[in-house]
Design a protein around this motif. Sequence first.
Motif, PDB file in Angstrom:
ATOM      1  N   LEU A  75     -25.810 -38.475  38.699  1.00  0.00           N
ATOM      2  CA  LEU A  75     -25.912 -39.828  38.154  1.00  0.00           C
ATOM      3  C   LEU A  75     -24.854 -40.674  38.837  1.00  0.00           C
ATOM      4  N   THR A  76     -25.276 -41.671  39.588  1.00  0.00           N
ATOM      5  CA  THR A  76     -24.329 -42.421  40.395  1.00  0.00           C
ATOM      6  C   THR A  76     -24.578 -43.921  40.331  1.00  0.00           C
ATOM      7  N   ALA A  77     -23.494 -44.680  40.505  1.00  0.00           N
ATOM      8  CA  ALA A  77     -23.577 -46.139  40.523  1.00  0.00           C
ATOM      9  C   ALA A  77     -22.521 -46.653  41.493  1.00  0.00           C
ATOM     10  N   GLY A  78     -22.860 -47.691  42.224  1.00  0.00           N
ATOM     11  CA  GLY A  78     -21.921 -48.282  43.161  1.00  0.00           C
ATOM     12  C   GLY A  78     -22.210 -47.874  44.583  1.00  0.00           C
ATOM     13  N   ILE A 104     -30.193 -39.846  40.165  1.00  0.00           N
ATOM     14  CA  ILE A 104     -30.506 -41.109  39.512  1.00  0.00           C
ATOM     15  C   ILE A 104     -29.417 -42.093  39.907  1.00  0.00           C
ATOM     16  N   GLN A 105     -29.817 -43.141  40.599  1.00  0.00           N
ATOM     17  CA  GLN A 105     -28.864 -44.137  41.088  1.00  0.00           C
ATOM     18  C   GLN A 105     -29.152 -45.467  40.412  1.00  0.00           C
ATOM     19  N   ASP A 106     -28.093 -46.069  39.883  1.00  0.00           N
ATOM     20  CA  ASP A 106     -28.273 -47.335  39.178  1.00  0.00           C
ATOM     21  C   ASP A 106     -27.098 -48.256  39.501  1.00  0.00           C
ATOM     22  N   HIS A 107     -27.400 -49.449  40.005  1.00  0.00           N
ATOM     23  CA  HIS A 107     -26.342 -50.391  40.383  1.00  0.00           C
ATOM     24  C   HIS A 107     -26.198 -51.543  39.387  1.00  0.00           C
ATOM     25  N   ASP A 108     -26.979 -51.544  38.325  1.00  0.00           N
ATOM     26  CA  ASP A 108     -26.941 -52.629  37.352  1.00  0.00           C
ATOM     27  C   ASP A 108     -26.186 -52.160  36.106  1.00  0.00           C
ATOM     28  N   ALA A 130     -20.762 -39.919  39.282  1.00  0.00           N
ATOM     29  CA  ALA A 130     -19.944 -40.496  40.352  1.00  0.00           C
ATOM     30  C   ALA A 130     -20.111 -42.013  40.331  1.00  0.00           C
ATOM     31  N   GLY A 131     -19.011 -42.717  40.152  1.00  0.00           N
ATOM     32  CA  GLY A 131     -19.058 -44.183  40.119  1.00  0.00           C
ATOM     33  C   GLY A 131     -18.255 -44.720  38.952  1.00  0.00           C
ATOM     34  N   ASN A 132     -17.238 -45.526  39.238  1.00  0.00           N
ATOM     35  CA  ASN A 132     -16.324 -45.978  38.187  1.00  0.00           C
ATOM     36  C   ASN A 132     -16.987 -46.828  37.115  1.00  0.00           C
ATOM     37  N   SER A 133     -18.023 -47.583  37.469  1.00  0.00           N
ATOM     38  CA  SER A 133     -18.650 -48.453  36.476  1.00  0.00           C
ATOM     39  C   SER A 133     -19.388 -47.668  35.394  1.00  0.00           C
ATOM     40  N   LEU A 134     -19.604 -46.382  35.618  1.00  0.00           N
ATOM     41  CA  LEU A 134     -20.283 -45.550  34.622  1.00  0.00           C
ATOM     42  C   LEU A 134     -19.338 -45.028  33.541  1.00  0.00           C
ATOM     43  N   ILE A 135     -18.035 -45.088  33.776  1.00  0.00           N
ATOM     44  CA  ILE A 135     -17.092 -44.385  32.914  1.00  0.00           C
ATOM     45  C   ILE A 135     -17.065 -44.934  31.492  1.00  0.00           C
ATOM     46  N   ASP A 136     -16.991 -46.226  31.318  1.00  0.00           N
ATOM     47  CA  ASP A 136     -16.933 -46.779  29.954  1.00  0.00           C
ATOM     48  C   ASP A 136     -18.183 -46.469  29.142  1.00  0.00           C
ATOM     49  N   PRO A 137     -19.393 -46.762  29.641  1.00  0.00           N
ATOM     50  CA  PRO A 137     -20.573 -46.401  28.846  1.00  0.00           C
ATOM     51  C   PRO A 137     -20.721 -44.893  28.671  1.00  0.00           C
ATOM     52  N   LEU A 138     -20.223 -44.129  29.623  1.00  0.00           N
ATOM     53  CA  LEU A 138     -20.325 -42.672  29.535  1.00  0.00           C
ATOM     54  C   LEU A 138     -19.540 -42.135  28.342  1.00  0.00           C
ATOM     55  N   ALA A 139     -18.383 -42.729  28.063  1.00  0.00           N
ATOM     56  CA  ALA A 139     -17.529 -42.242  26.969  1.00  0.00           C
ATOM     57  C   ALA A 139     -18.279 -42.245  25.644  1.00  0.00           C
ATOM     58  N   LEU A 140     -19.019 -43.292  25.368  1.00  0.00           N
ATOM     59  CA  LEU A 140     -19.778 -43.384  24.120  1.00  0.00           C
ATOM     60  C   LEU A 140     -21.024 -42.517  24.178  1.00  0.00           C
TER      61      LEU A 140
END
Length: 218
Positions: A75-78, A104-108, A130-140
Amino acid sequence: MRSRLAAAIVLAVVLTACGTNDDWAAPRVAPGPVGALGNGFVDPRATPTPEATISPRPGSWDGVHPSEGYRVVLLTAGDDPQTKVLTDAVTSWAAAEKVSLKTIQDHDPAKHVDAMDRALALKADLIVVAGNSLIDPLALFTANHLDQQFLVLGAEVAEPTHNVTAADWTGAAFRGEGLGMSSTYDAATFTPERAGRALRAGVASVLHGLTGIVVWID
């Protein structure tokens, strides 16, 4: 005669449709690790506590491999160079270890949770993030899906549940929940060799049930 022929055709179509499904659709026994952790991976006298950081001896994870066909979702973003290094490390590792990999790649950012839902629906043995923008939503998200194992590569969830393991190093260590980038962040530390070592160490930890911790490599 015609009815028998029609029935045979229908049966052939059904069997063909079943055959086109990939191997992820088939039930199986949950795989275990191939090989054992080496000396120095973790203190044998004490199991790491939740949210602990361990610093395995270099190479102590080299003898551990996933079983062939181990199912992993990346699961990656960025599209930054650092994330590209991480994703390349995962694809190279999967090919070398004969891991069954789906990406699964998502940039939005507004659709990150949807991407996580799609990853979860695949029922992988492990979801690598992999991808820093995923970290906050990942926590929940991970706190609500405790039966799925996650490995965060090159970053950390600030307060991980037992199903979230991180593989990190000095120079990476992005953390969510407002903690942001580590003061020691250094994009130059994201090398293919380091990302590969972190991934293998993290997977070895997960395969041996040492989860909910940070595996720190340098």
